[in-house]
Write an enzyme that holds these catalytic residues in place. Sequence first.
Site, PDB file in Angstrom:
ATOM      1  N   SER A   1       0.834  -1.204   0.000  1.00 51.70           N
ATOM      2  CA  SER A   1       0.000   0.000   0.000  1.00 51.70           C
ATOM      3  C   SER A   1       0.865   1.249   0.000  1.00 51.70           C
ATOM      4  CB  SER A   1      -0.923   0.009   1.219  1.00 51.70           C
ATOM      5  OG  SER A   1      -1.466   1.307   1.354  1.00 51.70           O
TER       6      SER A   1
ATOM      7  N   HIS B   1      -0.901  -1.239  -4.403  1.00 50.10           N
ATOM      8  CA  HIS B   1      -2.188  -0.963  -3.774  1.00 50.10           C
ATOM      9  C   HIS B   1      -2.318   0.542  -3.542  1.00 50.10           C
ATOM     10  CE1 HIS B   1      -5.760  -2.231  -1.473  1.00 50.10           C
ATOM     11  NE2 HIS B   1      -5.448  -1.248  -0.634  1.00 50.10           N
TER      12      HIS B   1
ATOM     13  N   ASP C   1      -4.731   3.489  -2.129  1.00 51.81           N
ATOM     14  CA  ASP C   1      -5.868   3.767  -1.251  1.00 51.81           C
ATOM     15  C   ASP C   1      -6.396   5.176  -1.482  1.00 51.81           C
ATOM     16  OD1 ASP C   1      -6.141   1.376   0.437  1.00 51.81           O
ATOM     17  OD2 ASP C   1      -4.097   1.856   1.071  1.00 51.81           O
TER      18      ASP C   1
ATOM     19  N   MET D   1      -9.075   7.959  -0.485  1.00 50.90           N
ATOM     20  CA  MET D   1      -9.989   8.322   0.616  1.00 50.90           C
ATOM     21  C   MET D   1     -10.502   9.743   0.409  1.00 50.90           C
ATOM     22  SD  MET D   1      -7.685   7.044   3.788  1.00 50.90           S
ATOM     23  CE  MET D   1      -6.929   5.428   3.826  1.00 50.90           C
TER      24      MET D   1
ATOM     25  N   HIS E   1      -8.162   0.855  -4.444  1.00 48.41           N
ATOM     26  CA  HIS E   1      -9.155   0.604  -3.393  1.00 48.41           C
ATOM     27  C   HIS E   1      -9.851   1.927  -3.077  1.00 48.41           C
ATOM     28  CE1 HIS E   1      -9.692  -0.555   1.173  1.00 48.41           C
ATOM     29  NE2 HIS E   1     -10.843  -0.422   0.548  1.00 48.41           N
TER      30      HIS E   1
ATOM     31  N   MET F   1     -12.132   4.204  -1.102  1.00 50.73           N
ATOM     32  CA  MET F   1     -12.851   4.447   0.153  1.00 50.73           C
ATOM     33  C   MET F   1     -13.485   5.819   0.010  1.00 50.73           C
ATOM     34  SD  MET F   1      -9.945   2.867   2.615  1.00 50.73           S
ATOM     35  CE  MET F   1      -8.748   3.008   1.311  1.00 50.73           C
TER      36      MET F   1
ATOM     37  N   MET G   1     -11.522  -6.095   4.775  1.00 45.31           N
ATOM     38  CA  MET G   1     -10.845  -5.101   5.622  1.00 45.31           C
ATOM     39  C   MET G   1     -10.583  -5.736   6.989  1.00 45.31           C
ATOM     40  SD  MET G   1     -10.249  -2.110   4.091  1.00 45.31           S
ATOM     41  CE  MET G   1      -9.289  -1.784   5.528  1.00 45.31           C
TER      42      MET G   1
ATOM     43  N   ASP H   1      -6.617  -6.728   3.820  1.00 49.44           N
ATOM     44  CA  ASP H   1      -6.070  -5.372   3.857  1.00 49.44           C
ATOM     45  C   ASP H   1      -6.162  -4.789   5.263  1.00 49.44           C
ATOM     46  OD1 ASP H   1      -5.242  -2.822   3.298  1.00 49.44           O
ATOM     47  OD2 ASP H   1      -6.922  -2.319   1.981  1.00 49.44           O
TER      48      ASP H   1
HETATM   49  C1  DX5 Z   1      -6.678   1.349   5.251  1.00 50.50           C
HETATM   50  C2  DX5 Z   1      -6.162   0.993   3.879  1.00 50.50           C
HETATM   51  C3  DX5 Z   1      -5.061   0.002   3.877  1.00 50.50           C
HETATM   52  C4  DX5 Z   1      -3.886   0.414   4.693  1.00 50.50           C
HETATM   53  C5  DX5 Z   1      -3.035  -0.783   4.964  1.00 50.50           C
HETATM   54  O1  DX5 Z   1      -7.801   2.130   5.150  1.00 50.50           O
HETATM   55  O2  DX5 Z   1      -7.169   0.425   3.076  1.00 50.50           O
HETATM   56  O3  DX5 Z   1      -4.671  -0.347   2.562  1.00 50.50           O
HETATM   57  O4  DX5 Z   1      -3.146   1.410   4.086  1.00 50.50           O
HETATM   58  O5  DX5 Z   1      -2.005  -0.320   5.708  1.00 50.50           O
HETATM   59  P1  DX5 Z   1      -1.348  -1.110   6.906  1.00 50.50           P
HETATM   60  O6  DX5 Z   1      -0.683  -2.308   6.286  1.00 50.50           O
HETATM   61  O7  DX5 Z   1      -0.380  -0.094   7.401  1.00 50.50           O
HETATM   62  O8  DX5 Z   1      -2.406  -1.486   7.877  1.00 50.50           O
HETATM   63 ZN    ZN Z   2      -6.545  -0.536   1.043  1.00 52.26          ZN
END
Ligand code: DX5
Ligand code: ZN
Length: 227
Positions: A8, A33, A35, A37, A66, A68, A137, A175
């Site tokens: 990630s 990956h 993320d 948000m 991903h 969010m 998750m 994840d």
């Molecule tokens: C959280 C994300 C994850 C996160 C994973 O909302 O979807 O992808 O970055 O990070 P670690 O491995 O640090 O938990």
């Molecule tokens: Zn993620």
Amino acid sequence: MKPLISPSLLSADFANLQKDIFMLNNSVADWFHIDVMDGVFVPNISFGFPVIKAIKKHSKKPLDVHLMISKPEKFLKEFKDAGADILTIHYEESTHLNRTIQEIKNLGMKAGVAINPHTGVYSLEDIISEVDLVLVMSVNPGFGGQKFISGSYDKIRKLRKLIEVKKSKALIEVDGGVTDENAARIISSGADILVAGNFIFSSPNPSETISSLKNSAMGQKEKAIIT
Ligand code: DX5
Ligand code: ZN
């Protein structure tokens, strides 16, 4: 089978992303990956299209995006154009999940559905045959570096069973809070893909950490099967 590893970039060095992208290109990582948000679906804001486009320019591996975000269906083409190869949306944020999954596929991307820790695997019964991937998750989404929720092992096992019963080809991605201490158990519970952010990027040698996640998990899995 070795698990796929999807580091990630949320935990990468944003002031020198190119360095981390090159490191990932030269590592045994399988996907990147990403993320996204929006500060509405989760209590945090990360980055958007310009950053994904910049990553795509240098990445030699598929972008595993991903989302969010609230109303992900509004932006599917934009994510495709930015470079997403796999696009995962949240079950909790998709009123017309079936339609959105078809639209993602029609745009030429692999389609994933993500479930939060409180969402039961049974909710996926009528969509599991349509998706390429289910993202479990194992922390509450929004932040990197959180602790793995131990109830996730059972959830992964249930999901593996559902996939078998429905003869789905969906892969299971886990994840949140993944480390070398829980990777083997996550894999032996039935996961195919490990996402890891903080554990990889805060380690002294991220590339070696990626290799160890890929290999130690397999070794332990074999052990689990044998014993
Ligand atoms: C959280 C994300 C994850 C996160 C994973 O909302 O979807 O992808 O970055 O990070 P670690 O491995 O640090 O938990
Ligand atoms: Zn993620």
